[in-house]
Design a protein around this motif. Sequence first.
Motif, PDB file in Angstrom:
ATOM      1  N   GLY A  60       0.705  -1.030   0.100  1.00 16.99           N
ATOM      2  CA  GLY A  60      -0.095  -0.101  -0.004  1.00 16.99           C
ATOM      3  C   GLY A  60       0.721   1.463  -0.012  1.00 16.99           C
ATOM      4  O   GLY A  60       0.370   2.420   0.298  1.00 16.99           O
ATOM      5  N   LYS A  61       2.332   1.145  -0.408  1.00 19.63           N
ATOM      6  CA  LYS A  61       2.858   2.418  -0.469  1.00 19.63           C
ATOM      7  C   LYS A  61       3.057   2.854  -1.651  1.00 19.63           C
ATOM      8  O   LYS A  61       3.427   4.167  -1.766  1.00 19.63           O
ATOM      9  CB  LYS A  61       4.575   1.804   0.069  1.00 19.63           C
ATOM     10  CG  LYS A  61       4.818   1.061   1.332  1.00 19.63           C
ATOM     11  CD  LYS A  61       4.437   1.995   2.562  1.00 19.63           C
ATOM     12  CE  LYS A  61       4.731   1.572   3.834  1.00 19.63           C
ATOM     13  NZ  LYS A  61       4.600   2.523   5.033  1.00 19.63           N
ATOM     14  N   ALA A  62       2.323   2.467  -2.678  1.00 17.62           N
ATOM     15  CA  ALA A  62       2.402   3.023  -4.008  1.00 17.62           C
ATOM     16  C   ALA A  62       0.925   2.744  -4.450  1.00 17.62           C
ATOM     17  O   ALA A  62       0.440   1.443  -4.336  1.00 17.62           O
ATOM     18  CB  ALA A  62       3.442   2.337  -5.079  1.00 17.62           C
ATOM     19  N   PRO A  63       0.111   3.595  -5.018  1.00 16.95           N
ATOM     20  CA  PRO A  63      -1.129   3.234  -5.670  1.00 16.95           C
ATOM     21  C   PRO A  63      -0.991   2.140  -6.752  1.00 16.95           C
ATOM     22  O   PRO A  63      -0.043   2.128  -7.597  1.00 16.95           O
ATOM     23  CB  PRO A  63      -1.536   4.581  -6.326  1.00 16.95           C
ATOM     24  CG  PRO A  63      -0.476   5.254  -6.713  1.00 16.95           C
ATOM     25  CD  PRO A  63       0.590   4.949  -5.452  1.00 16.95           C
ATOM     26  N   ALA A  64      -2.077   1.389  -6.782  1.00 16.65           N
ATOM     27  CA  ALA A  64      -2.316   0.397  -7.827  1.00 16.65           C
ATOM     28  C   ALA A  64      -2.220   0.704  -9.322  1.00 16.65           C
ATOM     29  O   ALA A  64      -1.771   0.095 -10.344  1.00 16.65           O
ATOM     30  CB  ALA A  64      -3.445  -0.520  -7.601  1.00 16.65           C
ATOM     31  N   GLU A  65      -2.401   2.311  -9.339  1.00 22.44           N
ATOM     32  CA  GLU A  65      -2.674   2.685 -10.842  1.00 22.44           C
ATOM     33  C   GLU A  65      -1.335   3.051 -11.376  1.00 22.44           C
ATOM     34  O   GLU A  65      -1.157   3.329 -12.378  1.00 22.44           O
ATOM     35  CB  GLU A  65      -3.395   4.178 -10.886  1.00 22.44           C
ATOM     36  CG  GLU A  65      -4.901   3.963 -10.281  1.00 22.44           C
ATOM     37  CD  GLU A  65      -5.152   3.920  -8.865  1.00 22.44           C
ATOM     38  OE1 GLU A  65      -6.580   3.479  -8.610  1.00 22.44           O
ATOM     39  OE2 GLU A  65      -4.254   3.623  -8.036  1.00 22.44           O
ATOM     40  N   ILE A  66      -0.361   2.895 -10.420  1.00 22.26           N
ATOM     41  CA  ILE A  66       1.149   2.983 -10.993  1.00 22.26           C
ATOM     42  C   ILE A  66       1.271   2.099 -12.025  1.00 22.26           C
ATOM     43  O   ILE A  66       2.216   2.525 -13.008  1.00 22.26           O
ATOM     44  CB  ILE A  66       2.063   2.808 -10.152  1.00 22.26           C
ATOM     45  CG1 ILE A  66       3.389   3.466 -10.325  1.00 22.26           C
ATOM     46  CG2 ILE A  66       2.143   1.376  -9.344  1.00 22.26           C
ATOM     47  CD1 ILE A  66       4.554   3.274  -9.130  1.00 22.26           C
ATOM     48  N   GLY A  67       0.868   1.037 -12.361  1.00 21.69           N
ATOM     49  CA  GLY A  67       1.223   0.029 -13.372  1.00 21.69           C
ATOM     50  C   GLY A  67       1.399  -1.275 -12.914  1.00 21.69           C
ATOM     51  O   GLY A  67       2.261  -1.503 -11.746  1.00 21.69           O
ATOM     52  N   SER A  68       1.683  -2.161 -13.597  1.00 18.88           N
ATOM     53  CA  SER A  68       2.096  -3.669 -13.485  1.00 18.88           C
ATOM     54  C   SER A  68       3.553  -3.600 -13.313  1.00 18.88           C
ATOM     55  O   SER A  68       4.204  -3.126 -14.392  1.00 18.88           O
ATOM     56  CB  SER A  68       1.616  -4.628 -14.486  1.00 18.88           C
ATOM     57  OG  SER A  68       2.207  -5.728 -14.121  1.00 18.88           O
ATOM     58  N   PRO A  69       4.056  -4.316 -12.314  1.00 19.83           N
ATOM     59  CA  PRO A  69       5.568  -4.569 -12.438  1.00 19.83           C
ATOM     60  C   PRO A  69       6.143  -5.280 -13.378  1.00 19.83           C
ATOM     61  O   PRO A  69       7.238  -5.321 -13.966  1.00 19.83           O
ATOM     62  CB  PRO A  69       5.724  -5.373 -11.015  1.00 19.83           C
ATOM     63  CG  PRO A  69       4.480  -4.959 -10.318  1.00 19.83           C
ATOM     64  CD  PRO A  69       3.331  -4.681 -11.252  1.00 19.83           C
ATOM     65  N   ARG A  70       5.105  -5.961 -14.199  1.00 20.76           N
ATOM     66  CA  ARG A  70       5.607  -6.671 -15.650  1.00 20.76           C
ATOM     67  C   ARG A  70       6.135  -5.625 -16.549  1.00 20.76           C
ATOM     68  O   ARG A  70       6.846  -5.862 -17.501  1.00 20.76           O
ATOM     69  CB  ARG A  70       4.588  -7.513 -16.095  1.00 20.76           C
ATOM     70  CG  ARG A  70       4.120  -8.618 -15.118  1.00 20.76           C
ATOM     71  CD  ARG A  70       3.506  -9.753 -15.828  1.00 20.76           C
ATOM     72  NE  ARG A  70       2.038  -8.830 -16.143  1.00 20.76           N
ATOM     73  CZ  ARG A  70       0.948  -9.199 -15.400  1.00 20.76           C
ATOM     74  NH1 ARG A  70       1.100  -9.735 -14.157  1.00 20.76           N
ATOM     75  NH2 ARG A  70      -0.144  -8.489 -15.936  1.00 20.76           N
ATOM     76  N   ASN A  71       5.578  -4.294 -16.382  1.00 14.61           N
ATOM     77  CA  ASN A  71       5.801  -3.441 -17.553  1.00 14.61           C
ATOM     78  C   ASN A  71       7.255  -2.781 -17.289  1.00 14.61           C
ATOM     79  O   ASN A  71       7.889  -2.150 -18.275  1.00 14.61           O
ATOM     80  CB  ASN A  71       4.910  -2.274 -17.344  1.00 14.61           C
ATOM     81  CG  ASN A  71       3.698  -2.624 -17.905  1.00 14.61           C
ATOM     82  OD1 ASN A  71       3.506  -3.648 -18.706  1.00 14.61           O
ATOM     83  ND2 ASN A  71       2.618  -1.890 -17.427  1.00 14.61           N
ATOM     84  N   VAL A  72       8.025  -3.088 -16.219  1.00 12.25           N
ATOM     85  CA  VAL A  72       9.274  -2.532 -15.966  1.00 12.25           C
ATOM     86  C   VAL A  72      10.202  -3.480 -16.844  1.00 12.25           C
ATOM     87  O   VAL A  72      10.518  -4.490 -16.598  1.00 12.25           O
ATOM     88  CB  VAL A  72       9.610  -2.607 -14.249  1.00 12.25           C
ATOM     89  CG1 VAL A  72      11.147  -2.288 -14.031  1.00 12.25           C
ATOM     90  CG2 VAL A  72       8.734  -1.980 -13.705  1.00 12.25           C
ATOM     91  N   SER A  73      11.008  -2.784 -17.506  1.00 16.33           N
ATOM     92  CA  SER A  73      12.195  -3.435 -18.583  1.00 16.33           C
ATOM     93  C   SER A  73      13.337  -2.247 -18.495  1.00 16.33           C
ATOM     94  O   SER A  73      13.100  -1.119 -19.151  1.00 16.33           O
ATOM     95  CB  SER A  73      11.603  -3.674 -19.839  1.00 16.33           C
ATOM     96  OG  SER A  73      12.587  -3.913 -20.826  1.00 16.33           O
ATOM     97  N   SER A  74      14.505  -2.641 -18.492  1.00 19.24           N
ATOM     98  CA  SER A  74      15.673  -1.902 -18.163  1.00 19.24           C
ATOM     99  C   SER A  74      15.990  -1.607 -19.874  1.00 19.24           C
ATOM    100  O   SER A  74      16.610  -0.554 -20.213  1.00 19.24           O
ATOM    101  CB  SER A  74      16.964  -2.679 -17.701  1.00 19.24           C
ATOM    102  OG  SER A  74      16.944  -3.970 -18.425  1.00 19.24           O
TER     103      SER A  74
END
Length: 218
Positions: A60-74
């Motif tokens: 609950g430290k970041a809103p769910a609207e921030i997006g899926s962690p799966r979207n993170v790509s270096s």
Amino acid sequence: MKLPLFILRVAYTLARRFKIADATRLLHLEAADFLAPTLPDGYTLRSPGAGELFELIQAGKAPAEIGSPRNVSSQRRVVVVTTPENDVVSYLWIAIESVDANENFSRARHLGTSVHLPPRAGFLFNAWTHPDQRGKRFIGCMMSYIIENQLVDTDTLVTTMDWTNEKSSRAFAHVGMKPIGTVIRLGRGPLQLSLLPRAASQFGLKLACQAPGYKFAF
């Protein structure tokens, strides 16, 4: 405000509410021209990986609207967050190569605008700041963090925002981003019309490639 512009804004607001119109400003900035703001005391910036982002959302430290962690790509996209301690009060995503239409829209997802980027260009999207924290120029600070830390291979920044979003327009203008046209998307389903700024091609941008219907440059 001049009366014709006021009427146009009212008409657009109604059309957007019924999800038959989406008008967005297209902005561009060379990283060398970036005007970096100063991060207020007590705040830190970082770019969480997929695992950390997942933990922030679950806690609950970041809103769910921030997006899926799966979207993170270096390689293709990263997210930067602003925190006073461990609570995310602002975030900003940047992508290279392309952004799909369903990730770049104002209110109507079916009227989103896909963006194909030239080499070394980054697209800023899904930016948010907690209402209690606005006015501190966090978006500009996160842009600075991206550039200074070379989080993606880019020397050009591009973004879009709703045509009526004056606050965001001023925020991006403050760091040096300049408008290069307006993208207008109209219709429903396959019956759509796209009016695309001719200037976009001068910067190597390809807009609304995923959109059905008719497309015109102006």
